[in-house]
Design an enzyme around this catalytic site. Sequence first.
Site, mmCIF file in Angstrom:
data_model
loop_
_atom_site.group_PDB
_atom_site.id
_atom_site.type_symbol
_atom_site.label_atom_id
_atom_site.label_comp_id
_atom_site.label_asym_id
_atom_site.label_seq_id
_atom_site.Cartn_x
_atom_site.Cartn_y
_atom_site.Cartn_z
ATOM 1 N N LYS A 1 0.830 -1.223 0.000
ATOM 2 C CA LYS A 1 0.000 0.000 0.000
ATOM 3 C C LYS A 1 0.862 1.271 0.000
ATOM 4 O O LYS A 1 0.767 2.116 0.890
ATOM 5 C CB LYS A 1 -0.964 0.023 1.184
ATOM 6 C CG LYS A 1 -2.006 -1.084 1.150
ATOM 7 C CD LYS A 1 -3.066 -0.902 2.233
ATOM 8 C CE LYS A 1 -4.094 -2.001 2.236
ATOM 9 N NZ LYS A 1 -3.626 -3.302 2.727
ATOM 10 N N ASP B 1 3.239 7.442 -1.166
ATOM 11 C CA ASP B 1 4.081 8.643 -1.094
ATOM 12 C C ASP B 1 4.380 9.161 -2.503
ATOM 13 O O ASP B 1 3.887 8.618 -3.492
ATOM 14 C CB ASP B 1 5.372 8.307 -0.322
ATOM 15 C CG ASP B 1 5.869 9.484 0.494
ATOM 16 O OD1 ASP B 1 5.795 10.632 -0.006
ATOM 17 O OD2 ASP B 1 6.360 9.268 1.624
ATOM 18 N N GLY C 1 6.451 9.903 -6.006
ATOM 19 C CA GLY C 1 7.139 8.957 -6.884
ATOM 20 C C GLY C 1 8.564 8.644 -6.464
ATOM 21 O O GLY C 1 8.976 7.480 -6.430
#
Length: 260
Positions: free
Chosen positions: A94, A97, A99
Amino acid sequence: MTTKMKTYGERAISLPNKTARELLTLMERKKSNLAVALDVTTKQEFLDIADKVGPHICCLKTHVDILEDFDQDLIDKLKKLQKKHDFIIFEDRKFADIGNTVKHQYSKGIYKIAEWADIVDAHAIPGDGIITGLKEIGLPLNRGLLLLAEMSSKGNLATGAYTEATIEMAKRHKDFVIGFISGKKFNSCEELIIMTPGISLDVSNDDLGQQYKTPRNVIENGSDIIIVGRGIYGKGKDAVIEAQRYRNAGWNAYLEKLES
Ligand code: 6AU
């Protein structure tokens, strides 16, 4: 006039992503649309249950950061079990943030997830950059990504316009985004794979907000893969018997849907 629903195997043929093709082909071959969410905290339990449920699953979903004794040996043994039983590995990381950060979280640190996980998932909240970052690492390795379009927990915010925007984001990255975590299929992208957590044949909730539906409920709504955790290895359960039970429930619901 309604067109007949395609089988998993028929859908595999036209997909651009190699992991997506492999997953659907293996589901057809193994006659299983069951993923086990292996949320245990020791290596021994993890390997023991993975070996027991292995023959019945298409996918093993991991949370490696909950293992108290994680090490490279666990990954080596997991890969051996993958070869022995033929399943896809999905690390349920999951990511959420920007890239640049998720690139490092995916490939570096203790877990080096990109080296062994065929599939990972991400929240859409940061925008397209999260996909672009993960794709830089994952696509050269033929990995696949799922976006969390919906969640199973009570009061979650992944609904309405958020879900719609997540679907649009996936459509812009069809080489790498192979599907969604959600409770249902979305009309505008029926080829994408839907994996659904929050599945139980026995209970309707836990005491921390998890909400359960049955395999039939979600497969009727277009889910492709049921994700089952505690329903299979929870207290007092025989993991082999439960894996068979969920496998049958999931597969029979799929066959009925194909016939309808
Ligand atoms: O069957 P359970 O309730 O024991 O376990 C459900 C599993 C857990 C959760 O981390 C995961 O499913 N999950 C997920 C995902 C991405 O798999 C999303 C979600 O909305 N709800 C959920 O329970 O490993």
